[in-house]
Design a protein around this motif. Sequence first.
Motif, PDB file in Angstrom:
ATOM      1  N   VAL A 225       0.852  -1.206   0.000  1.00  0.00           N
ATOM      2  CA  VAL A 225       0.000   0.000   0.000  1.00  0.00           C
ATOM      3  C   VAL A 225       0.879   1.244   0.000  1.00  0.00           C
ATOM      4  O   VAL A 225       0.660   2.196  -0.762  1.00  0.00           O
ATOM      5  N   CYS A 236      -1.350  -0.567  -9.247  1.00  0.00           N
ATOM      6  CA  CYS A 236      -2.304  -1.048  -8.234  1.00  0.00           C
ATOM      7  C   CYS A 236      -1.531  -1.928  -7.265  1.00  0.00           C
ATOM      8  O   CYS A 236      -0.364  -2.267  -7.503  1.00  0.00           O
ATOM      9  N   PRO A 258      -5.669   1.986  -6.897  1.00  0.00           N
ATOM     10  CA  PRO A 258      -6.554   1.044  -6.212  1.00  0.00           C
ATOM     11  C   PRO A 258      -5.803  -0.100  -5.531  1.00  0.00           C
ATOM     12  O   PRO A 258      -4.733  -0.519  -5.980  1.00  0.00           O
ATOM     13  N   VAL A 259      -6.392  -0.586  -4.442  1.00  0.00           N
ATOM     14  CA  VAL A 259      -5.832  -1.705  -3.678  1.00  0.00           C
ATOM     15  C   VAL A 259      -6.896  -2.797  -3.587  1.00  0.00           C
ATOM     16  O   VAL A 259      -8.073  -2.512  -3.359  1.00  0.00           O
ATOM     17  N   SER A 280     -10.861   2.748   0.786  1.00  0.00           N
ATOM     18  CA  SER A 280     -11.866   2.458  -0.241  1.00  0.00           C
ATOM     19  C   SER A 280     -12.836   3.631  -0.405  1.00  0.00           C
ATOM     20  O   SER A 280     -13.413   3.817  -1.466  1.00  0.00           O
ATOM     21  N   ASN A 283     -11.025   5.795  -2.936  1.00  0.00           N
ATOM     22  CA  ASN A 283     -10.827   5.256  -4.286  1.00  0.00           C
ATOM     23  C   ASN A 283     -11.902   4.194  -4.537  1.00  0.00           C
ATOM     24  O   ASN A 283     -11.888   3.131  -3.929  1.00  0.00           O
ATOM     25  N   THR A 286     -10.942   0.491  -5.098  1.00  0.00           N
ATOM     26  CA  THR A 286     -10.371  -0.362  -4.044  1.00  0.00           C
ATOM     27  C   THR A 286     -11.420  -1.372  -3.590  1.00  0.00           C
ATOM     28  O   THR A 286     -12.605  -1.051  -3.505  1.00  0.00           O
TER      29      THR A 286
END
Length: 372
Positions: A225, A236, A258-259, A280, A283, A286
């Motif tokens: 992250v 990502c 994004p994760v 989240s 984004n 996510t």
Amino acid sequence: MGGMLALPPGQGPHQVGCTDVMVGHTRQGLFLRLFYPCLPRAGATEPLWVPRPEYCGGLADVTLGRRWCSALLGIAIGSCKVPVSWNGPLKPRSSGYPLIIFSHGLGAFRTLYSSICTELASWGFVVAALEHRWVPGSPPEAGTEEWIPFQRVPQGQKEFYFRNKQVHLRAQECVRALRLFQSIAGGRSVPSILPQDWDLSVLKDNLDLSKVAVMGHSFGGVTAVLALVKEPSFRCAVALDAWMFPLEKLLYPEVPSPVLFINTEKFQTPESVAKMKRLSSRNSQTRIVTVLGTVHEDQTDFAFLPGKLFSLIFGRRGTLEPRRALAISSRAALAFLHRHLKLQEQFGQWDELLEGVGDSVAPAAPFGRSRL
């Protein structure tokens, strides 16, 4: 005979090769294990899962708290092999392979995630599993071999500050790994220190460095992250059961990409999940999913140890069959990477996993706690 551990071969269309890469002896150096699609060849050998006996001492110390168990652990797992072709020839691909930089957890090392790295490579990725060498403190002497012990928090130091410093160093190391591959792709000669048959320059025309992701487990999950904040080339991140504690609050608005958080059922805390949800909310791409019936160690190769040995080392194991757990995590990762690296594959068939839909998956996160 693979000892007491039976790692599964990759399920994708490519055979998988593997080699170790070390560049530079000092703090600025890198040490990693590379997994990649390879050409079949007769008489291929398989690498040991635990490359050196010294690692067993470290594992015994971290997992059991008893270094004297090292010899027993060595007998149990010392002869286990990874089902890949050691130094196998890279399978050429004119469009280039996407790249994943993989960060291991605390007390782990580069080979303990061989099952997920092999799986991703079998679907057409080059995966660089780092062995983190940076620790807070002084650099080793150049040219000497030094074993880096598991870093416990020094007496009198707050855990957050110690681990926060460590996660920044590790994220920076992920960025340096990407720089290494950018150098190779740019045609610069990168001599590896290790004696081997595998020439890094074969990667020059076989990587697509517009398609790069970062991934990790536990401490490596939060490292992935943070790497997004430090390096915009990472498009990502995939965070397996991320331990969110060491990340400072100031950084949450700063994570640009994004994760995908893939959690196990027994590890996360409400505080950790609240941090994921904060990301989240920033984004919309996510995603947070939980694999039901799994514990923290199920996202490592330890999941494939026989039940009794697993229970001796870690206590309770998950109820979900390890191959099934690996399939869910890898397919969710592939669907996510497909979406955000703009790949031309068929990985979109597993998109529903990203919404927590399917057998043994759930959206967001139930709570339970096991120790790191």
